[in-house]
Scaffold this active site. Structure first.
Site, PDB file in Angstrom:
ATOM      1  CG  ASP A  53     -25.357  10.273  -6.667  1.00 54.85           C
ATOM      2  OD1 ASP A  53     -24.227   9.660  -6.633  1.00 54.85           O
ATOM      3  OD2 ASP A  53     -25.562  11.270  -5.875  1.00 54.85           O
ATOM      4  CE1 TYR A  55     -13.620   3.050  -8.430  1.00 56.27           C
ATOM      5  CE2 TYR A  55     -16.151   3.093  -8.526  1.00 56.27           C
ATOM      6  CZ  TYR A  55     -15.003   2.674  -7.951  1.00 56.27           C
ATOM      7  OH  TYR A  55     -14.779   1.453  -7.057  1.00 56.27           O
ATOM      8  N   GLY A  67      -4.892   5.151   2.246  1.00 56.71           N
ATOM      9  CA  GLY A  67      -5.250   4.154   3.517  1.00 56.71           C
ATOM     10  C   GLY A  67      -4.384   4.757   4.794  1.00 56.71           C
ATOM     11  CG  PHE A 102     -25.830  14.931  -2.306  1.00 55.73           C
ATOM     12  CD1 PHE A 102     -25.571  16.382  -2.022  1.00 55.73           C
ATOM     13  CD2 PHE A 102     -24.841  14.198  -1.722  1.00 55.73           C
ATOM     14  CE1 PHE A 102     -24.535  17.117  -1.233  1.00 55.73           C
ATOM     15  CE2 PHE A 102     -23.614  14.744  -1.310  1.00 55.73           C
ATOM     16  CZ  PHE A 102     -23.586  15.851  -0.966  1.00 55.73           C
ATOM     17  CG  ASP A 150      -1.888   0.988   1.047  1.00 54.47           C
ATOM     18  OD1 ASP A 150      -3.146   0.488   1.213  1.00 54.47           O
ATOM     19  OD2 ASP A 150      -1.852   1.957   0.678  1.00 54.47           O
ATOM     20  CG  ASN A 189      -7.336   7.047  -6.865  1.00 57.01           C
ATOM     21  OD1 ASN A 189      -6.323   6.933  -7.755  1.00 57.01           O
ATOM     22  ND2 ASN A 189      -7.087   7.702  -5.846  1.00 57.01           N
ATOM     23  CB  SER A 190     -13.101   3.970  -4.912  1.00 50.89           C
ATOM     24  OG  SER A 190     -13.013   4.541  -3.548  1.00 50.89           O
TER      25      SER A 190
HETATM   26  N1  UFG Z   1     -25.354  11.182  -0.162  1.00 51.25           N
HETATM   27  C1  UFG Z   1     -26.217  12.311   0.463  1.00 51.25           C
HETATM   28  N2  UFG Z   1     -25.482  13.197   1.117  1.00 51.25           N
HETATM   29  C2  UFG Z   1     -24.189  12.868   1.536  1.00 51.25           C
HETATM   30  C3  UFG Z   1     -23.395  11.597   0.861  1.00 51.25           C
HETATM   31  C4  UFG Z   1     -24.152  10.870   0.052  1.00 51.25           C
HETATM   32  O1  UFG Z   1     -27.282  12.405   0.201  1.00 51.25           O
HETATM   33  O2  UFG Z   1     -23.648  13.624   2.066  1.00 51.25           O
HETATM   34  C5  UFG Z   1     -26.148  10.373  -0.745  1.00 51.25           C
HETATM   35  C6  UFG Z   1     -25.506   9.973  -2.523  1.00 51.25           C
HETATM   36  O3  UFG Z   1     -25.980  11.159  -3.342  1.00 51.25           O
HETATM   37  C7  UFG Z   1     -26.060   8.741  -2.808  1.00 51.25           C
HETATM   38  C8  UFG Z   1     -26.128   7.853  -1.284  1.00 51.25           C
HETATM   39  O4  UFG Z   1     -26.313   9.027  -0.557  1.00 51.25           O
HETATM   40  O5  UFG Z   1     -27.340   8.753  -3.253  1.00 51.25           O
HETATM   41  C9  UFG Z   1     -24.982   7.043  -1.346  1.00 51.25           C
HETATM   42  O6  UFG Z   1     -23.737   7.597  -1.690  1.00 51.25           O
HETATM   43  P1  UFG Z   1     -22.330   7.106  -1.115  1.00 51.25           P
HETATM   44  O7  UFG Z   1     -21.619   8.411  -1.463  1.00 51.25           O
HETATM   45  O8  UFG Z   1     -22.200   6.708   0.386  1.00 51.25           O
HETATM   46  O9  UFG Z   1     -22.198   6.079  -2.065  1.00 51.25           O
HETATM   47  P2  UFG Z   1     -22.147   5.889  -3.474  1.00 51.25           P
HETATM   48  O10 UFG Z   1     -23.314   5.089  -3.835  1.00 51.25           O
HETATM   49  O11 UFG Z   1     -22.071   7.108  -4.523  1.00 51.25           O
HETATM   50  O12 UFG Z   1     -20.789   5.248  -3.969  1.00 51.25           O
HETATM   51  C10 UFG Z   1     -20.655   3.741  -3.724  1.00 51.25           C
HETATM   52  C11 UFG Z   1     -19.291   3.655  -3.747  1.00 51.25           C
HETATM   53  C12 UFG Z   1     -18.553   3.980  -4.917  1.00 51.25           C
HETATM   54  C13 UFG Z   1     -19.225   3.124  -6.054  1.00 51.25           C
HETATM   55  C14 UFG Z   1     -20.646   3.307  -6.091  1.00 51.25           C
HETATM   56  C15 UFG Z   1     -21.395   2.309  -6.942  1.00 51.25           C
HETATM   57  O13 UFG Z   1     -18.506   4.293  -2.569  1.00 51.25           O
HETATM   58  O14 UFG Z   1     -17.007   3.702  -4.967  1.00 51.25           O
HETATM   59  O15 UFG Z   1     -21.208   3.057  -4.723  1.00 51.25           O
HETATM   60  O16 UFG Z   1     -22.510   2.968  -7.185  1.00 51.25           O
HETATM   61  F1  UFG Z   1     -18.724   3.573  -7.377  1.00 51.25           F
END
Ligand code: UFG
Length: 321
Positions: free
Chosen positions: A285, A140, A35, A207, A30, A75-76
């Protein structure tokens, strides 16, 4: 025989290392850009370095008898990938190619790859199976799908096997309470809500409230990080035992929860009330992502042990500490 875990200091990697060290010798590679060294179980051997560094890989593959590579290092962040695609293609694709070249050169033939629901893009079904068409909508997701395709090409011509694991929304913390989810900056819903409930930030932004879902907010399938870790070990053991090879599996709970439902569950578990701001949609999203994991359940007997309450309870226990 040892297992090389690339990205073993990250969230999902460190939880998998913690499970692996009970049975296997583990080497973690790593570079600590995202991390944290303190997440790595002390029973593992830690090598600080880049995935794309051939000399380090030569050294690891000649010093240790590596039977398989678990590859978490990437990176994700979807949004970041849209703004900086070259970072994602360099770190997620180019560096992985160096790792794969070195595996082939040193005769290391088993590979477990961390892939993502983001490979599906905006699916045309409520329940995503591995047969659902992949159509990533951001760099990504494309970077992960490219590696999936490269793995299939390699398995055609080399003595090389792989399992691709497409994670849905990883969440929760290890039952020991020693490690949990931590990103800097944090962008994931559950840790953000819990940090807010602990008074570490003023409010939560939701969001988008105009999605075509029951309450208008996005639906995701949350899966406990230890369930993910166990799926990696079952996949490895399935390959090593000759039961499976060259497979792609979804990993989710098969149940979707909206952003509002997640906030509500976090409030119930913590006994605290959140301050919520309704904000515009976040770019990239999809409205709903829910996985069918029937394939890995049928082929390897993997079934998630943690439901949403258990996931958030474990995360709350860790964050509160
Ligand atoms: N959300 C909010 N407010 C926040 C953070 C997130 O409303 O402060 C919402 C996002 O818009 C989304 C949901 O919560 O609708 C989940 O968001 P996350 O950021 O927790 O997770 P994601 O679904 O965006 O992402 C995850 C992984 C990614 C991957 C993706 C696949 O973290 O690496 O799922 O869809 F690509």
């Amino acid at each position: 025989m040892a297992i090389l875990v690339c990205g073993g200091a990250g969230y999902i990697g460190s939880h998998t290392v913690k499970e692996l060290v009970n049975t296997y010798e583990v080497v973690v590679l790593d570079n600590l850009t995202t991390g944290f060294e303190q997440l790595i179980d002390p029973k593992a051997t830690f090598v600080k370095g880049d995935l794309g560094d051939s000399a380090i890989l030569d050294d690891i593959f000649t010093t240790h008898d590596i039977d398989a590579v678990f590859h978490f290092a990437a990176n994700s962040l979807v949004g970041e990938s849209v703004g900086n695609p070259l970072k994602y293609y360099r770190n997620n694709v180019s560096a992985t190619l160096v790792l794969l070249e070195k595996m082939i050169e040193h005769g290391v033939k088993r590979f477990i790859f961390s892939s993502t629901a983001a490979t599906y893009g905006i699916p045309d079904t409520d329940m995503i199976t591995e047969e659902t068409k992949t159509n990533p909508i951001n760099p990504y997701g494309r970077s992960k799908l490219m590696i999936e395709q490269i793995l299939a090409d390699l398995a055609n011509v080399h003595d090389f096997q792989y399992v691709v694991l497409r994670y849905f929304n990883a969440a929760g913390a290890h039952e020991s309470g020693e490690i949990g989810e931590s990103h800097d900056p944090e962008s994931h819903l559950i840790p953000i809500v819990l940090q807010h409930l602990l008074g570490q930030c003023d409010k939560i932004s939701v969001f988008g409230t105009d999605y075509e879902t029951a309450d208008g907010t996005c639906i995701r399938d949350y899966i406990h990080v230890t369930d993910l870790a166990r799926a990696h070990i079952l996949s490895y053991e399935g390959m090593a035992g000759g039961k499976i090879a060259n497979k792609t599996y979804n990993l989710g709970n098969g149940a979707g929860y909206s952003v509002k439902e997640i906030i509500e569950t976090c409030q119930q578990i913590s006994g605290k009330k959140a301050t919520i701001e309704y904000a515009p949609r976040r770019a990239g999203d999809p409205a709903a992502l829910v996985a069918s994991s029937d394939k890995i359940s049928g082929e390897l007997g993997w079934n998630p042990a943690f439901d949403l309450n258990a996931i958030i309870s474990s995360a709350w226990a860790w964050h509160s500490k």
